[in-house]
Each structure stands twice: as C-alpha cells, then as structure tokens.
Scaffold this motif. Structure first.
Motif, short mmCIF file in Angstrom:
data_model
loop_
_atom_site.label_atom_id
_atom_site.label_comp_id
_atom_site.label_asym_id
_atom_site.label_seq_id
_atom_site.Cartn_x
_atom_site.Cartn_y
_atom_site.Cartn_z
N GLU A 61 0.84 -1.21 0.00
CA GLU A 61 0.00 0.00 0.00
C GLU A 61 0.87 1.26 0.00
N ARG A 81 -10.88 -1.85 6.77
CA ARG A 81 -11.57 -1.00 5.78
C ARG A 81 -10.98 -1.22 4.40
N PRO A 82 -11.77 -0.93 3.37
CA PRO A 82 -11.25 -1.19 2.02
C PRO A 82 -10.15 -0.24 1.59
N VAL A 83 -10.19 0.99 2.08
CA VAL A 83 -9.23 1.99 1.61
C VAL A 83 -8.36 2.44 2.78
N MET A 125 -9.36 -3.43 -0.59
CA MET A 125 -10.35 -3.36 -1.67
C MET A 125 -10.39 -4.65 -2.49
N ARG A 166 -13.56 -6.83 -2.49
CA ARG A 166 -14.70 -6.02 -2.02
C ARG A 166 -15.21 -5.24 -3.22
N ILE A 191 -16.00 -0.57 -4.90
CA ILE A 191 -15.18 0.56 -4.42
C ILE A 191 -15.00 1.60 -5.54
N LYS A 230 -18.15 3.51 -6.00
CA LYS A 230 -18.33 4.48 -4.90
C LYS A 230 -17.47 5.73 -5.16
N THR A 259 -6.44 1.71 -12.94
CA THR A 259 -6.59 0.91 -11.71
C THR A 259 -5.48 -0.13 -11.60
N ILE A 280 -4.88 -2.81 -6.06
CA ILE A 280 -5.15 -2.13 -4.78
C ILE A 280 -5.20 -0.60 -4.92
N LYS A 281 -5.47 -0.11 -6.14
CA LYS A 281 -5.48 1.35 -6.35
C LYS A 281 -6.47 1.75 -7.44
N PHE A 302 -14.58 7.52 2.53
CA PHE A 302 -13.86 6.27 2.83
C PHE A 302 -13.33 6.24 4.27
#
Ligand code: ADP
Ligand code: ASP
Ligand code: MG
Length: 420
Positions: A199, A251-253, A352, A355, A358, A361, A378, A381-382, A403
C-alpha cells in the motif's frame, strides 16, 4: 548491538540549529548501543534553489551538469552534520555517495542504484565512527556523479540498510508518520500506526511524497523493517511499514493521495493498425520519459483512427517538446493536444481486494460534487482518476470523508506490533 540506518530529510537539517538537533538524535541511538549510518538530504529548499539557479542560466541544462549541481546540496549537509556530532564528542565521518560505494546505472537525474559496496562504511563503523552519507547520489562508469530522482535520499537510506543488513531503517521527516492522506491538505487526516509495503508503494507512486517510491520497493524486496517518524518528536515511533501478510484490513481503503505534477498528452488520429502504439512509446522511452496513465479511444470513425492519451511528469515536458514533431511524423497523427489542467486523485487499499463496488463508490462521490473524470486507471489495490485542478481539494476532502480516512485507525496488524 544493532545497526540502524537513519535518514533525515530537508526540513530536519534546514538550518544549523536543526542540524545540531539531528546530531543529538543520532547520538541518542548510538548511546542505545547501536552502530549508526545517517543519510542526509540537502538543507531545506536547497535542491529547489539550485534548480532555480540553473534556470537563470539556461532552460536546457545538460543532465550531467544538473547532477553535478544538485549533488552539492547533500554534500553541504553531510559535512555539517559530521562536524556537529564531532563537536558533541563522538566520532563521525561524512561520505559522498561515491565514497560510500553507491553504484548506479549510467543515466542522469533518475538513476537506479545497481549495487552498493559497503566496505568503506563497514570499516568506519568497526572503528566506532558514526557514518554520515550524502543522500540522493551515486556514481556510474567513469566515476560520473548521478542522482536518484527528487526525494531519492529515502532510497539511499533503504538501499544502504539492505546492503549493510541493518536491523531497521528510520526515515525522519517533518511529519509524525504516514497519514491516511497528506495532513497538510486534509487537517483531519489520521496517522497510521502501520501500513503494508504494497500500500505504501502505491501511495508513494500516486503522489504521497512522504516516501520515495523506490525506497519502499527496496524495503519490500529486502524485507527491511522501516519506520517513518518525526525528527522533532523523537519519542514518537511513527508509522511502521511491514508485509501485507501480517496485516488485517478493517476497511477497504487505507490512504488517499493527489498529484498535480503531471500533464496529459493526447495524440489525435492515430491509424488503428498494429505497431503505432509501440512506435509512440519507443520514442518516449528513448528520450527517457516515463509514462503513467495510458488510454486509447475506440476507433469507430470513418478514418479508422484512435486517439491515444497518456500522462507524463511536468519535469519531462521540455524533453517531450523536443520529440513532438518526431512523434507526429512517425505515426502520421493529425495533432498533439497538451492538457496542463489535470490532477490525479487516487485511493489505495489492500482491503479493496474482494470487495466489489469501491470504484463505483469513488466515481459516484466525484459525480455528486459535479467533478468530471478525464481518465481512470486501476491496479489491484489502487484506483486513480484524473480531474481538473480546481476540483482537487474538494475531491480529496469528499473521498477522505466517504472512505473514513479522517476517522480512527485504519489498518490493524495481526497480533502485536513487531517491536523495533
Ligand atoms: P523530507 O524532506 O523529510 O524528505 P518530504 O517533504 O519529502 O520530507 O515528505 C514529507 C511531506 O510529505 C509532509 O510534509 C507531507 O506534507 C507530505 N505527505 C504527503 N502525503 C503524506 C502522507 N500520506 N502522510 C504523511 N505525509 C505526507
Ligand atoms: N535533496 C533532494 C530533493 O530535494 C533529495 C531528497 O531530499 O531526498 O529532492
Ligand atoms: Mg522526501
């Protein structure tokens, strides 16, 4: 007895008083019984000022001469720090990147470290010296001086930690750790206790300049435990960076970043046939211009042509202008359109994965604020969206809220935090 590599950024060594404080931080770890290698950045805004100075002379300086110029900044701070430590009664010696054995590829301005010969550093450590190394610089063939790209002192520190098999690498900065987003943009951003290499790498790549992306890549490769912490609050342990497998994602983010240092280039009417994309990106690569987002429109016009759009760093714009005509001719494009009014806003989170929803959203939050998306890219994970500059602050605030990045702790570690 451990070996610790410490790195002090520009703000931490901005003036002589701050250098004296850094000397105390170094000595504190030495008195804990550790061997210390300290990497320093140039004082305050020195590198920016050197670049400004070069622009007063020419707008097309040679890359080699820029490296000669910019490498001087770190040489000033390393020698002053060695003097400050000596003044406090401890043995210290400063080394340039080359004296420290940091060998890079044969390329200027953004050279990658190829290998480090730590012989000389080890000798001084064994003689009980604190070794101070100039960050951001190395050498290549013919003893030419190279630099590692803006913010590259972080990479010097982590690479040295890898070569010396250090117990940890502490990056001291003007923030207390890694936050969910830039605390200077979102006042309510939360400090993360821990973040995964994966991340952090994505966050650094999409504009969280708290760490140089290659430093995180190197830390991940050699599994070097790394902390980002404040040089003004030495008792605070900051943020720990560890492997994703040791984490649990509530959490996803995990984080959010924006980057306004890019330009969008649109090459209009590229014939829809094999080989054209290759030609475009070959020409860019030969000029050493890195490309970030790429998008190709779907050919459905009578001319059977596409538009190919991509983003490059504003730093590379003058190089791009030199090859603009070559590009148009190579693929018989009708025009090249340059869009400077862009900012890239990205959300990052290993949570994410698995999930769904995202991306939807994120797009909906931007739509609610009437923000148009110009490009999307994308990774696992981004998610990044290119939007107009005037919407940057609104987008960052809205996404941080949606988020929950201005809430409490974001990512939890499995079990106890490893003690460092
Ligand atoms: P140094 O000179 O110590 O290398 P930098 O200016 O390179 O410091 O990096 C620290 C800055 O990074 C902070 O002042 C902060 O504004 C910025 N930053 C951007 N994103 C983040 C983030 N997610 N967490 C912490 N700081 C961030
Ligand atoms: N002094 C260089 C810069 O300002 C390198 C660094 O600080 O990491 O980019
Ligand atoms: Mg930095």
């Amino acid at each position: 007895m451990g070996l610790i590599v410490q790195k002090f950024g520009g703000t931490s060594v901005a003036d002589s008083e701050k250098i004296k404080n850094v000397a105390k931080a170094v000595i504190k770890e030495k008195l804990n019984g550790n061997k210390i290698v300290a990497v320093v950045s140039a004082m305050g805004h020195t590198t920016d000022n050197l670049i400004k100075l070069s622009k007063e002379i020419t707008h097309r300086p040679q890359d080699r001469e820029m490296d000669m110029l910019m490498s001087t900044g770190e040489i000033v701070s390393m020698s002053l720090l060695a003097m400050a430590i000596n003044e406090l009664g401890f043995k210290a010696i400063s080394l340039t990147g080359q004296q420290a054995g940091i060998r890079t590829e044969n390329s200027h301005l953004k050279a990658r470290i190829l290998n480090i010969d730590p012989k000389r550093i080890k000798k001084h450590l064994n003689d009980d010296y604190i070794v101070i190394v100039a960050g951001f610089q190395g050498y290549c063939d013919d003893n030419e001086i190279t630099t590692l790209g803006r913010g590259g002192s972080d990479t010097t520190a982590v690479a040295l930690a890898g070569a010396l098999k250090a117990d940890r690498c502490d990056i001291y900065s003007d923030v207390e750790g890694v936050y969910t987003t830039d605390p200077r943009i979102v006042k309510t951003a939360q400090k993360l206790e821990v973040i995964s290499y994966e991340e952090m790498l994505e966050l650094a790549r999409v504009g969280a300049n708290v760490l140089h992306p290659r430093s995180v890549e190197t830390a991940k490769l050699y599994q070097i435990p790394m902390r980002v912490r404040s040089s003004f609050k030495l008792e605070d342990l900051g943020t720990l960076i560890i492997g994703v497998e040791e984490m649990e994602f509530s959490r996803p983010v995990t984080g959010l970043a924006s980057d306004s240092s890019q330009l969008r280039i649109v090459i209009c009417d590229v014939k829809d046939r094999p080989g054209n994309a290759g030609k475009i990106f070959d020409i860019l690569a030969n000029k050493n211009i890195s490309v970030d987002m790429i998008i190709q429109s779907y050919a459905r016009n009578q001319k059977n042509t596409n538009d190919i759009a991509f983003t490059i760093s504003t730093e590379d714009f003058s190089k791009f202008e030199e090859i603009k005509e070559e590009l148009i001719n190579a693929i018989s494009a009708s025009d090249i359109f340059i869009d400077e009014d862009i900012v890239k806003v990205s959300i990052v989170g290993a949570g994410m994965i698995d999930r769904p929803g995202i991306a939807a959203k994120m797009f909906n939050i931007l739509a609610q604020k009437e923000i148009n998306i110009k490009m999307i890219s994308t990774s696992e994970i981004k998610i990044s969206c290119l939007i107009e500059k005037k919407h940057a602050q609104t987008a960052v605030n809205a996404l941080a809220e949606a988020f929950e990045l201005d809430g409490s702790t974001i990512a939890d570690v499995k079990g106890d935090l490893p003690s460092l």
